[in-house]
Design a protein around this motif. Structure first.
Motif, PDB file in Angstrom:
ATOM      1  N   GLN A 134      72.972  12.347 -59.783  1.00 59.75           N
ATOM      2  CA  GLN A 134      72.215  12.179 -60.900  1.00 59.75           C
ATOM      3  C   GLN A 134      70.957  11.060 -60.385  1.00 59.75           C
ATOM      4  N   GLY A 135      69.826  11.067 -60.862  1.00 64.56           N
ATOM      5  CA  GLY A 135      68.786  10.089 -60.609  1.00 64.56           C
ATOM      6  C   GLY A 135      68.261  10.323 -59.199  1.00 64.56           C
ATOM      7  N   LEU A 136      67.274   9.215 -58.830  1.00 60.68           N
ATOM      8  CA  LEU A 136      66.634   9.320 -57.623  1.00 60.68           C
ATOM      9  C   LEU A 136      67.533   9.330 -56.161  1.00 60.68           C
ATOM     10  N   ILE A 137      67.245  10.231 -55.341  1.00 57.88           N
ATOM     11  CA  ILE A 137      68.299  10.188 -54.296  1.00 57.88           C
ATOM     12  C   ILE A 137      67.422   9.730 -52.986  1.00 57.88           C
ATOM     13  N   ALA A 138      67.938   8.940 -52.231  1.00 58.54           N
ATOM     14  CA  ALA A 138      67.056   8.335 -51.219  1.00 58.54           C
ATOM     15  C   ALA A 138      67.206   9.205 -49.911  1.00 58.54           C
ATOM     16  N   PHE A 139      66.430   9.134 -48.904  1.00 61.04           N
ATOM     17  CA  PHE A 139      66.382   9.949 -47.777  1.00 61.04           C
ATOM     18  C   PHE A 139      67.556  10.023 -46.701  1.00 61.04           C
ATOM     19  N   HIS A 140      68.275   8.934 -46.640  1.00 56.99           N
ATOM     20  CA  HIS A 140      69.408   8.648 -46.091  1.00 56.99           C
ATOM     21  C   HIS A 140      70.527   9.497 -46.564  1.00 56.99           C
ATOM     22  N   THR A 141      70.597   9.459 -47.963  1.00 55.75           N
ATOM     23  CA  THR A 141      71.538  10.192 -48.896  1.00 55.75           C
ATOM     24  C   THR A 141      71.294  11.893 -48.714  1.00 55.75           C
ATOM     25  N   GLN A 142      70.008  12.081 -48.702  1.00 50.41           N
ATOM     26  CA  GLN A 142      69.684  13.432 -48.378  1.00 50.41           C
ATOM     27  C   GLN A 142      70.307  14.027 -47.019  1.00 50.41           C
ATOM     28  N   LEU A 143      70.066  13.048 -45.934  1.00 49.28           N
ATOM     29  CA  LEU A 143      70.374  13.515 -44.773  1.00 49.28           C
ATOM     30  C   LEU A 143      71.912  13.569 -44.538  1.00 49.28           C
ATOM     31  N   PHE A 144      72.523  12.764 -45.151  1.00 49.52           N
ATOM     32  CA  PHE A 144      74.098  12.441 -45.206  1.00 49.52           C
ATOM     33  C   PHE A 144      74.718  13.787 -45.739  1.00 49.52           C
ATOM     34  N   ASN A 145      73.874  14.101 -47.094  1.00 52.00           N
ATOM     35  CA  ASN A 145      74.330  15.383 -47.717  1.00 52.00           C
ATOM     36  C   ASN A 145      74.142  16.807 -47.001  1.00 52.00           C
ATOM     37  N   LEU A 146      73.154  16.656 -45.939  1.00 51.90           N
ATOM     38  CA  LEU A 146      72.910  17.810 -45.025  1.00 51.90           C
ATOM     39  C   LEU A 146      74.138  17.766 -43.973  1.00 51.90           C
ATOM     40  N   LEU A 147      74.624  16.862 -43.495  1.00 54.03           N
ATOM     41  CA  LEU A 147      75.409  16.833 -42.329  1.00 54.03           C
ATOM     42  C   LEU A 147      76.560  17.007 -42.805  1.00 54.03           C
ATOM     43  N   THR A 148      77.152  16.586 -44.148  1.00 53.29           N
ATOM     44  CA  THR A 148      78.454  16.704 -44.459  1.00 53.29           C
ATOM     45  C   THR A 148      78.787  17.842 -45.586  1.00 53.29           C
ATOM     46  N   GLY A 149      77.574  18.530 -46.038  1.00 53.42           N
ATOM     47  CA  GLY A 149      77.803  19.655 -47.030  1.00 53.42           C
ATOM     48  C   GLY A 149      78.211  19.239 -48.285  1.00 53.42           C
ATOM     49  N   GLN A 150      77.942  17.798 -48.795  1.00 50.21           N
ATOM     50  CA  GLN A 150      78.049  17.496 -50.061  1.00 50.21           C
ATOM     51  C   GLN A 150      76.776  17.223 -50.831  1.00 50.21           C
ATOM     52  N   GLY A 151      76.645  16.764 -52.117  1.00 53.47           N
ATOM     53  CA  GLY A 151      75.399  16.511 -52.971  1.00 53.47           C
ATOM     54  C   GLY A 151      74.935  17.840 -53.394  1.00 53.47           C
ATOM     55  N   TYR A 152      73.538  18.109 -52.842  1.00 48.64           N
ATOM     56  CA  TYR A 152      72.978  19.296 -53.376  1.00 48.64           C
ATOM     57  C   TYR A 152      73.459  20.597 -52.641  1.00 48.64           C
ATOM     58  N   LEU A 153      73.933  20.384 -51.464  1.00 48.31           N
ATOM     59  CA  LEU A 153      74.666  21.654 -50.800  1.00 48.31           C
ATOM     60  C   LEU A 153      76.116  21.939 -51.353  1.00 48.31           C
ATOM     61  N   GLU A 154      76.456  21.009 -51.832  1.00 43.67           N
ATOM     62  CA  GLU A 154      78.055  21.259 -52.471  1.00 43.67           C
ATOM     63  C   GLU A 154      77.981  22.294 -53.775  1.00 43.67           C
TER      64      GLU A 154
END
Length: 714
Positions: free
Chosen positions: A215-235
């Motif tokens: 939810q809300g605005l997602i920072a760049f480091h969070t996007q990178l973290f989601n890409l490397l762990t498969g969480q967030g928008y990739l889940e």
């Protein structure tokens, strides 16, 4: 000097029989003056076996008998030839000179055209055979990187070539698996309508709530973290299990795709292992490992161009080098005394105990690291620090990488102490390192299973798991969590491979080139380590087989990874590596690689089958929501089919079908074994005939020397 017999058209009689050449006349033996050739040949060790050659076959030298026997010999020879002509065997199988075979084939074709019988069938059979040969040649030309593999084999040996051949084979498996996943999972998902979004947090359920969307605005480091762990928008994406909606048809195709991929991979691996096993059996039997074969039969006289010639020369050189190295080890083993043999086996036993202890310590470390990672993820300080949070998520992958980085060199130090040949050393190193990687992966899956089922987590946790059958508080969509772990292992393996190539191997090569002195010698010359590279491939493929059920797009990601890896390893090989100082026989490895792949496939099937039959599916995500087990969707779908189809499918699971199938399989297996035994006896008989021919040559040489000495004395 005698003229070569002419096999022209006049050598054939009016009835089509093959007559003896005009120049065949009785003559004395040129090697043994005063004796006929037949009298000498009758003393050969193989003369006693002539009566087993069948009717119409004469002893050697019968055409050179005295004049009174000439007519009868020729008649017997012609009779045997007429018998061969009457048999419907191809011209290429006749024991005749090439010109006689061509004349026989041409005359056979004329007879078919004149008689008009079978000409059309023979024509279509010939067309079909040529089309099949052309298709086979086209398939061979369509194989990717064929010239690259040939170049690698000529410059670095057949062992290095076998690694790239295995990489190409695994790339094919992943392409086929990705195509099956796309056709049986992705297409049905969108053909039945747009997939729904993630479940709402307002929906109350006895199994908790699940909301993977951020939810809300997602920072760049969070996007990178989601890409490397498969969480967030990739889940909540087609990458993972939880995205797919609970639709009956989709559930059936989703589950069938897993079994189809496993069966396809098993069949292709078995086909490859059978072809490799043939080469291994020939190599181990000694039929292809003799030096005479390398010297007289290994050269390809159809080669054109200096490049191809040099590559073939290097290949033969590496093969001879392997043979000589293994011959030295076998010679040393043959002269050992009983005490030395006992000492060798004692050393082998102690070293194997050491290997088992190291493997056990590695598995226990993986299990403890998994539990420690779960505890750190619940720490508030770790959750507030993005870099530390990423490090904790990859802590298990880092530990597995360190274990696989430290222990294989230890196995390499142990292998030479056991006194095996180079090929067996490679096999033992491969086996131990593959067992290490697969055991670490199995330990990870076992620790995840204990978290999902609340085993060993206390009575309170066990009571919570009984409500829904799994740990819904920590893992509301446990299938996606397993898929994320496999995704991280695959991604971390790719990143470490890139880092080793770019940050270690290339700088090491530059250091050796810029500083050829003591510093360059300290860095050392790089060699392509086939065992390490092969175990990396098998480990990565096993991860994909485990994760393809929980992460359907993992075969597609692995296809891109292997494609990138091929060109990266090729660049590393030709740019930074030198030919191996110690080579090994590739035939054994070509058989061993597929067998290890079968082992990896079998190990990967264990967690997938446990997930399908034993653990209840998640209640808030995936196509099997609301089912007591994932397999329960199959009987439910069968009941929706027509009654005749239901009866047939249920009949396949009864004893009335299983018992006859078992009996027929046993009969076919017994027939195959008996056929193989008969072929083995035939091969043994042919080997004995070859040995007899060798004795004949020795006998003739001894007689020639003896008679020459006698003539000189006279």
């Amino acid at each position: 000097m005698e003229e070569t017999p002419a096999w022209g058209s006049d050598a054939w009689g009016a009835s089509g029989e093959w007559l003896a050449p005009r120049e065949a006349r009785p003559a004395p033996c040129p090697t043994f003056p005063g004796l006929s050739l037949s009298s000498v040949l009758n003393e050969l060790p193989s003369a006693a076996t002539l009566r087993y050659r069948g009717p119409g076959v004469l002893p050697c030298g019968a055409l050179e008998e005295q004049d009174e026997d000439e007519e009868g010999n020729i008649q017997a020879f012609v009779g045997a030839t007429q018998k061969e002509l009457q048999e419907s065997c191809p011209s290429r199988e006749l024991p005749w000179p090439m010109q006689a075979r061509r004349a026989h084939a041409k005359r056979h074709t004329w007879d078919q055209v004149a008689n008009g019988s079978g000409s059309r069938a023979a024509h279509w059979a010939r067309v079909l055979r040529r089309s099949r040969e052309k298709m086979r040649e086209a398939c061979c030309t369509l194989q990717p990187w064929a010239w690259t593999l040939k170049r690698i084999g000529g410059q670095f040996g057949a062992g290095t070539e076998s690694y790239f051949s295995l990489l190409r084979f695994l790339l094919l498996l992943n392409v086929l698996a990705a195509a099956l996943k796309a056709c049986m999972t992705l297409l049905p998902t969108w053909l039945e309508g747009t997939p729904p979004g993630p479940p709402s947090t307002n929906i109350s359920s006895p199994c908790g709530s699940y909301n993977p969307s951020s939810q809300g605005l997602i920072a760049f480091h969070t996007q990178l973290f989601n890409l490397l762990t498969g969480q967030g928008y990739l889940e909540w994406s087609p990458l993972f299990y939880g995205f797919y909606p609970p639709r009956p048809r989709l559930a059936v195709t989703y589950l069938c795709s897993v079994f189809a991929i496993g069966l396809l991979c098993l069949l292709l691996i078995l086909h490859r292992s059978v072809s490799g096993m043939k080469q291994t059996l020939l190599a181990e039997s000694g039929a292809l490992t003799s030096y005479s074969h390398r010297v007289f039969s290994a050269w390809d006289f159809g080669l054109r161009g200096a490049v191809h010639v040099r590559l073939r020369q290097r290949t033969i050189l590496y093969e001879l080098q392997v043979e000589l190295e293994e011959a030295v080890v076998r010679r040393q083993a043959a002269v050992r005394t009983l005490g030395q043999e006992a000492r060798v086996w004692l050393v082998r036993g102690l070293l194997n105990l050491l290997v088992l202890a190291l493997l056990g310590a590695a598995c226990y470390g993986v299990f403890r690291t998994t539990e420690y990672t779960v505890e750190l993820q619940e720490n508030s300080f770790v959750q507030q620090t993005p870099l530390l949070k990423l490090l904790v998520n990859y802590l298990l992958s880092i530990f597995i990488f360190l274990v696989n980085f430290v222990l294989p060199p230890v196995f390499k130090l142990i292998a030479p102490l056991e006194g095996y040949t180079r090929s067996l050393q490679i096999v033992f190193i491969l086996l131990r390192t593959v067992v290490l990687r697969l055991a670490s992966l199995f330990s990870l899956l076992f620790s995840l299973w204990t978290q999902i089922t609340c085993r060993g987590r206390g009575n309170a946790k066990a009571k919570d798991c009984k409500t829904c059958g799994y740990n819904y508080e920590e893992l509301p969509c446990w299938e996606t969590r397993v898929g994320q772990e496999m995704y991280k292992l695959l991604l971390f393996d790719l990143l470490t491979g890139l880092a080793v190539s770019l940050l270690i191997q290339f700088p090491r090569k530059l250091l050796c080139g810029l500083f050829p002195g003591a510093l360059g010698r300290l860095a050392g010359t790089q060699e392509f380590q086939v065992p390490d590279e092969v175990l990396g491939l098998i480990y990565a493929q096993t991860v994909v087989w485990v994760g393809s059920f929980f992460c359907p797009l993992l075969p597609l990601l692995n296809t891109a990874k292997f494609l990138l890896l091929f060109y990266l390893k090729k660049l590393t090989l030709f740019s930074t590596c030198s030919p191996a100082s110690r080579t090994f026989r590739a035939s054994m490895v070509n058989c061993f690689f597929p067998l290890v792949l079968v082992l990896g496939l079998a190990i990967s099937a264990v967690p997938v089958l446990c997930s399908i039959f034993l653990i209840p599916p998640s209640k808030l995500c995936g196509p099997f929501q609301g089912q007591p087990s994932i397999w329960a969707q199959i009987p439910e779908s069968i009941y929706s089919l027509p009654q005749a189809t239901q009866n047939f499918l249920f009949f396949l699971g009864t004893q009335a079908f299983a018992v006859p199938l078992l009996v027929i399989s046993s009969i076919l297996m017994a027939y195959t074994v008996s056929l193989a035994n008969s072929y083995g006896r035939l091969i043994s008989e042919l080997k004995r005939q070859i040995e007899t021919e060798a004795q004949n040559k020795v006998f003739l040489a001894q007689r020639a020397v003896a008679l020459s000495s006698a003539n000189g004395a006279l």
